[in-house]
Scaffold this motif. Sequence first.
Motif, PDB file in Angstrom:
ATOM      1  N   TYR A  59       0.802  -1.211   0.114  1.00 36.98           N
ATOM      2  CA  TYR A  59       0.029   0.030  -0.038  1.00 36.98           C
ATOM      3  C   TYR A  59       0.852   1.192   0.095  1.00 36.98           C
ATOM      4  O   TYR A  59       2.135   1.361   0.387  1.00 36.98           O
ATOM      5  CB  TYR A  59      -0.953   0.070   1.253  1.00 36.98           C
ATOM      6  CG  TYR A  59      -0.233   0.094   2.507  1.00 36.98           C
ATOM      7  CD1 TYR A  59       0.023   1.181   3.003  1.00 36.98           C
ATOM      8  CD2 TYR A  59      -0.020  -0.998   3.159  1.00 36.98           C
ATOM      9  CE1 TYR A  59       0.545   1.417   4.416  1.00 36.98           C
ATOM     10  CE2 TYR A  59       0.533  -0.928   4.425  1.00 36.98           C
ATOM     11  CZ  TYR A  59       1.001   0.239   5.030  1.00 36.98           C
ATOM     12  OH  TYR A  59       1.258   0.347   6.347  1.00 36.98           O
ATOM     13  N   GLU A  95      -8.401   4.256  -0.328  1.00 38.57           N
ATOM     14  CA  GLU A  95      -9.257   4.240   1.028  1.00 38.57           C
ATOM     15  C   GLU A  95      -8.790   5.512   1.712  1.00 38.57           C
ATOM     16  O   GLU A  95      -7.463   6.170   1.421  1.00 38.57           O
ATOM     17  CB  GLU A  95      -8.625   3.264   1.824  1.00 38.57           C
ATOM     18  CG  GLU A  95      -8.845   1.819   1.420  1.00 38.57           C
ATOM     19  CD  GLU A  95      -8.090   0.744   2.251  1.00 38.57           C
ATOM     20  OE1 GLU A  95      -7.409   1.181   3.180  1.00 38.57           O
ATOM     21  OE2 GLU A  95      -8.261  -0.425   1.886  1.00 38.57           O
ATOM     22  N   ARG A 102      -4.836   6.083   0.987  1.00 40.98           N
ATOM     23  CA  ARG A 102      -4.323   5.064   0.717  1.00 40.98           C
ATOM     24  C   ARG A 102      -4.316   4.135  -0.402  1.00 40.98           C
ATOM     25  O   ARG A 102      -5.628   4.059  -0.646  1.00 40.98           O
ATOM     26  CB  ARG A 102      -4.346   4.092   2.306  1.00 40.98           C
ATOM     27  CG  ARG A 102      -3.708   2.715   2.132  1.00 40.98           C
ATOM     28  CD  ARG A 102      -3.721   2.167   3.262  1.00 40.98           C
ATOM     29  NE  ARG A 102      -2.847   2.921   4.417  1.00 40.98           N
ATOM     30  CZ  ARG A 102      -2.701   2.452   5.627  1.00 40.98           C
ATOM     31  NH1 ARG A 102      -3.285   1.537   6.192  1.00 40.98           N
ATOM     32  NH2 ARG A 102      -1.633   3.291   6.349  1.00 40.98           N
ATOM     33  N   ARG A 104      -4.393   0.743  -1.673  1.00 45.53           N
ATOM     34  CA  ARG A 104      -3.996  -0.767  -1.458  1.00 45.53           C
ATOM     35  C   ARG A 104      -3.817  -1.271  -2.696  1.00 45.53           C
ATOM     36  O   ARG A 104      -4.987  -1.411  -3.488  1.00 45.53           O
ATOM     37  CB  ARG A 104      -5.132  -0.933  -0.658  1.00 45.53           C
ATOM     38  CG  ARG A 104      -4.941  -2.272   0.141  1.00 45.53           C
ATOM     39  CD  ARG A 104      -5.985  -2.906   0.892  1.00 45.53           C
ATOM     40  NE  ARG A 104      -6.137  -2.062   2.075  1.00 45.53           N
ATOM     41  CZ  ARG A 104      -5.290  -2.069   3.194  1.00 45.53           C
ATOM     42  NH1 ARG A 104      -4.406  -2.993   3.166  1.00 45.53           N
ATOM     43  NH2 ARG A 104      -5.390  -1.212   4.393  1.00 45.53           N
ATOM     44  N   GLN A 425     -13.463   9.734  -0.990  1.00 42.53           N
ATOM     45  CA  GLN A 425     -12.052   9.221  -0.271  1.00 42.53           C
ATOM     46  C   GLN A 425     -11.134  10.367  -0.317  1.00 42.53           C
ATOM     47  O   GLN A 425      -9.997  10.348   0.677  1.00 42.53           O
ATOM     48  CB  GLN A 425     -11.471   7.978  -1.154  1.00 42.53           C
ATOM     49  CG  GLN A 425     -12.704   6.981  -1.018  1.00 42.53           C
ATOM     50  CD  GLN A 425     -12.294   5.832  -2.015  1.00 42.53           C
ATOM     51  OE1 GLN A 425     -11.993   5.849  -3.067  1.00 42.53           O
ATOM     52  NE2 GLN A 425     -12.762   4.551  -1.797  1.00 42.53           N
TER      53      GLN A 425
END
Length: 586
Positions: A59, A95, A102, A104, A425
């Motif tokens: 990530y 995220e 983030r 991922r 987000q």
Amino acid sequence: MLRLVIAAFVAVALPAAAHAEERIGRYSSDVRVEKDGALDVTETIEVNAEGVAIRHGIYRDFPTTRRVMGQPGSHVGFKVLDVHRDGQAEPFAIEGIKGGVRIRVGSADSDVAPGAHRYVIHYRTTREIGHFDDFDELYWNATGNEWAFPIDRAEVTITLPSPARFTRKASYTGPAGATGSMARIMSEDSTAISFATTAPLGPREGMTVAVGWPKDVVDAPSASSRMMAQIADWLPWLLGAGGLVWLLAYYGRTWLRIGRDPRKGTVVPLFSPPDNLSPAALRYILKRSFDDRTVAAALVALGVKGNVRLVEEDGGFFGSDKKRIDKTSDDTTGLAKDEARLFHGLFIGGDTVELEQENHSLFSSARDDAEEALKAEFGERYYKPNLGPSMMGCARLVLLAAGLLLAIVLVEMLVDGVGPVMAFQLSSKAPLTLLALALPVVALAFFLLGAPTREGRAMMDRIEGFKHYLSVTERERFDRMQAPEETLTLFEKYLPYAIALDVETRWADRFQSQIAAAMASPAAQGSTLGWYSGHSSPWNDVGGFTSSIGDSLASSIGTASSSPSSGSGGGGSSGGGGGGGGGGGW
């Protein structure tokens, strides 16, 4: 022979152990500065995975909130264009995290094979260029300083949209805030400059570079883009501040309309309880609550009226005193409703109940019954909790939070041209903290908006008058008002009221001469305080007994009513500038 075998094993095992460490072998950041000031960034991250931290993938965290000198705000645009692993498109998810996003990379349904892998993350970001009076600058945290793995080598290349001379150049390595540099310029021409580390970076260490070039290579922000920046940065905050003011104004208006207590009347000393109310009722009306001392006063009243005996036994050298309540009479004709409910609740299963935590369900049930009796008799009559307006305030806060969040997402969609999910987000939720400032007011409103009725205020004034009589120690002040004769019978009769109104010590002080005479002549004691039985007689120290009975009994009731619980350019530094973040495996 054995030594040769061991040596051969060590020679094979040590390289294998070194190879097994999860780390980043090479971290390369290719930053292309576009004419409009946006950055097109391609990060190549070569990792060694061993299934420890890197099981499904990696990530990458990227900050989307920062302050850039020369620009009016702190919102940074960010959009992932594509992600690859070993030359193939790789699934990824975005995220939201505090201060950024983030990325991922990978799928929870598949594992990454042990060994070397190359991840490529391609994204676009805006508002990273610093526009100064005589030069423009990119101050760029190429790797981020929050990677969980060591980095053997880091590289960054910055390419301008047109030929120009790099007038400023600097690099910084190490943990966040470090000003040293273990990096050097690898190449430089009229459009690009490359930096590389000269020593490995440890976990939580990174590389930051800063380069400057003349004006006009990159377009300065237009008036429309500056306006959009202002909208992105300040509109949510202004909406949040406006919503906070609107909510507080609602509570202010509501309190002025229904929450203010009626004006206190003149307090006139009373020599008996108003309307012959029970001790628990007086405390409930005056304090607007039902607490352990309310129950303690009711129990003492039951004792004085001959229904119970409070027994205290010595627990021995290693134990604490044991307390219990014995039933002495079933006649409840002289009891108030709350006292009768408490009495029946305590002795529903027998004639004795110990004040122990194992009986918490019994005490809690009896206590609730007594409280319900007081609420039914005096709640709405003497006090309006005004829960409707308080709940309306809660609803307004929820609607404000939802509306502000919607505005934040819409602004993000407008500024960055992304969909609602991505906008949610990417957006900073910090403006919501303004509404969080209203939470104490919302909570307090359940108390502050409640107010006594006019009848309730009048009763509270009468209770204060009786309390005044119980608490004044100079008898002479009441001689001309025909106060009742102060006998031990009167002392005992009003002791539960004194406990309920927190003046039991002052009430006992009024009877010092009578108590002293009774202590000297046991015959004068009569049946006074006969409702108490302890390992020592209360007549040994009536003042001390009176002072402690309220607090001691309230504490024991609190314990017995509680269920058991269990618990188990110079001037820069590494980590500065745009970009940054970090990453790890998952």
